[in-house]
Design an enzyme around this catalytic site. Structure first.
Site, PDB file in Angstrom:
ATOM      1  N   LYS A  76       0.856  -1.188   0.000  1.00  0.00           N
ATOM      2  CA  LYS A  76       0.000   0.000   0.000  1.00  0.00           C
ATOM      3  C   LYS A  76       0.892   1.237   0.000  1.00  0.00           C
ATOM      4  CE  LYS A  76      -3.940   2.007   2.546  1.00  0.00           C
ATOM      5  NZ  LYS A  76      -4.864   1.869   3.691  1.00  0.00           N
ATOM      6  N   SER A 151      -9.870   1.957   2.648  1.00  0.00           N
ATOM      7  CA  SER A 151      -8.963   2.679   1.776  1.00  0.00           C
ATOM      8  C   SER A 151      -7.933   1.775   1.070  1.00  0.00           C
ATOM      9  CB  SER A 151      -8.229   3.745   2.589  1.00  0.00           C
ATOM     10  OG  SER A 151      -7.425   3.135   3.588  1.00  0.00           O
ATOM     11  N   SER A 175     -10.249  -0.397   6.896  1.00  0.00           N
ATOM     12  CA  SER A 175      -9.642  -0.326   5.560  1.00  0.00           C
ATOM     13  C   SER A 175      -8.878  -1.545   5.082  1.00  0.00           C
ATOM     14  CB  SER A 175      -8.714   0.880   5.469  1.00  0.00           C
ATOM     15  OG  SER A 175      -9.479   2.027   5.253  1.00  0.00           O
TER      16      SER A 175
HETATM   17  N1  GLN Z   1     -13.537   4.268   5.870  1.00  0.00           N
HETATM   18  C1  GLN Z   1     -12.971   4.767   7.077  1.00  0.00           C
HETATM   19  C2  GLN Z   1     -12.582   6.211   6.892  1.00  0.00           C
HETATM   20  O1  GLN Z   1     -12.869   6.754   5.906  1.00  0.00           O
HETATM   21  C3  GLN Z   1     -11.819   3.932   7.508  1.00  0.00           C
HETATM   22  C4  GLN Z   1     -10.581   4.207   6.735  1.00  0.00           C
HETATM   23  C5  GLN Z   1      -9.427   3.407   7.198  1.00  0.00           C
HETATM   24  O2  GLN Z   1      -9.578   2.393   7.884  1.00  0.00           O
HETATM   25  N2  GLN Z   1      -8.239   3.878   6.836  1.00  0.00           N
HETATM   26  O3  GLN Z   1     -11.972   6.800   7.730  1.00  0.00           O
END
Ligand code: GLN
Length: 483
Positions: A76, A151, A175
């Protein structure tokens, strides 16, 4: 070979059926073919990949061995990797070449794995659909009209499309697990503190945790063995004895107590997701497990609490992107303040700005007590719900996401609808608990469904055992999109 698991890839190398260079080249060819349509990778560097593969081949030739030595993986783009462009999905870091390795990257280098490239993600890991990346959205390999989740959507899509055998991800509110569910792969968010955050670009430091994403639980265990470990450069890294996360994979499940939180099977859950999750739980009962209803009464507070605390931490963490030290700087400006303003106005996307504004607001004088302190108190209650639930069960199960992958644009204009899609994953981060998602079927639209398994603190080996046993009895994790 593209469908092989990590142990099979390692065997091919050990038996000299393929060199690490040849293996990397096969995956690079697959990436070249599919990335224009999937957009999972933001940075590829064939020269660097092949140099790493040659180094691994030299170690193999010298008689060294190891489960990941010479095996290709992808990372990532939130992890700093020495010499690699590291963008975190943002224009702010478009030209940033990391001058050092994150602890996670260093651990994989030590294990001898080869980096295929850097994976697309929501900007600064804020999102659930990959629509906030400055580098364009990632498509779901099961259906290119669908989001891959976020994400870590690039990681999930790359593994699902067999562009990489496994990948790293990070999980602040879901995410790793949500994109794993939406793309039909397996993903694990470890207990907070098990994997070092050093060199991982910070979003919300008290929630962020890195973890593996792969086709199977066994592969997750092999990766976690490399990723986990104490690192004094992260003050929240836990000093624990190292463990083999694969040690319990083969254990039978007789007597396993599965807690089913009633709040996770209530209103808001799609019928097709519920059906697939219930079928997986029935399979567990055939394997000797028993179910018990548990309650996590503060579940519906987790999203509001998260959207106070995560933006608060983000607003502080992202203050370092000021156009002075590194990253983007507005080309034209007046005085210093004007430079800050223009740099941040141009360098950040809308979702990131929204979070910085919310975070700044909840931390400001007069609102701090009403929002931030209140959210911290509620966070404790949410964590306490799990302490109570784990008195009655060994693992908690439920859906990872309330629906299968939604279409692009469906929630993009409605931040609250988007935030609600993390209802089952966020509480785990607030409590610091480990959570994982494994594939367990398909929805009415043919898109994958994920089963979430939440364990008690440091129960990763047990969770991997539980996941592996289902993967021995079913073949959902072997299904791949026809792409
Ligand atoms: N979808 C969540 C957010 O927008 C979690 C994102 C994540 O786990 N990085 O913050």
């Amino acid at each position: 070979m593209l469908n092989a698991n990590l142990a099979e890839l390692s065997a091919l190398l050990r038996e000299k059926k393929l060199s690490s260079v040849e293996m990397a080249q096969e995956f690079l060819a697959r990436i070249e073919k599919l990335n224009p349509s999937i957009n999972a990778f933001v940075t590829l560097d064939k020269g660097m990949t092949l140099a790493e593969a040659r180094a691994a081949d030299a170690r193999l030739a010298a008689g060294e061995s190891g489960p990941l030595l010479g095996v290709p993986l992808a990372h990532k783009d939130i992890f700093c990797a020495d010499g690699w462009r590291t963008t975190c999905g943002s224009k702010m870091l478009e030209n940033f070449i990391a001058p050092y390795d994150a602890h996670v990257i260093a651990q994989f280098k030590k294990a001898g794995s080869v980096s295929l490239g850097k994976l697309n993600m929501d900007e600064f890991a804020m999102g659930s659909s990959n629509e906030t990346s400055y580098y364009g959205k990632v498509k779901n390999p099961w259906d290119v009209k669908a989001v891959p989740g976020g994400s870590s959507g690039g990681s999930a899509a790359a593994v699902a499309a067999r562009m990489a055998p496994a990948a790293t991800g990070t999980d602040t509110g879901g995410s790793i697990r949500q994109p794993a569910a939406l793309c039909g792969i397996s993903g694990l968010k470890p207990t907070y503190g098990v994997v070092s955050r050093y060199g991982m670009i910070a979003f919300a430091s008290s929630l962020d945790q890195a973890g593996p994403m792969a086709k199977s639980a066994e592969d997750l265990g092999l990766m976690l063995n490399a990723m986990a470990g104490f690192d004094e450069r992260d003050s929240t890294s836990l000093e624990r004895k190292s463990e083999d996360y694969c040690r319990d994979l083969a254990k039978p499940l007789a007597g396993l107590r599965i807690g089913l939180p009633k709040e996770y099977f209530a209103e808001g859950l799609s019928a097709d997701v519920a059906k697939a999750v219930e079928a997986a739980i029935a399979e567990y009962c055939k394997l000797g497990a028993q179910t018990v209803e548990v309650s996590l009464p503060n579940t519906n507070l987790s999203i509001p609490v998260y959207y106070v605390l995560a933006p608060a931490e983000a607003s502080s963490n992202l203050s370092r992107f000021d156009g002075v030290r590194y990253g983007y700087r507005a080309p034209e400006y007046g005085d210093l303040n004007d430079m800050y303003e223009k740099t941040r106005a141009q360098g950040f996307g809308d979702e990131v700005k929204r979070r910085i504004m919310i975070g700044t607001y909840v931390l400001s004088h007069g609102y701090y007590d009403a929002y931030y302190i209140q959210a911290q108190k509620l966070r404790r209650l949410i964590a306490q719900d799990f302490v109570e639930a784990f008195k009655q069960c060994d693992v908690i199960m439920g859906p990872t996401s309330p629906s299968t992958a939604f279409n692009f644009g469906e929630k993009g204009d409605d931040p609250v609808a988007m935030y609600l899609s993390d209802i089952y994953t966020i509480a785990t981060n607030l409590a610091g608990l480990p959570g994982m998602s494994i594939p367990c079927g398909f929805g009415d639209n043919g898109r994958p469904v994920g089963l979430q398994i939440i364990g008690n603190y440091f129960a990763e080996a047990r969770m991997l055992n539980v996941a592996h046993q289902l993967q021995q009895a079913t073949d959902w994790h072997l299904r791949a999109p026809s792409i």
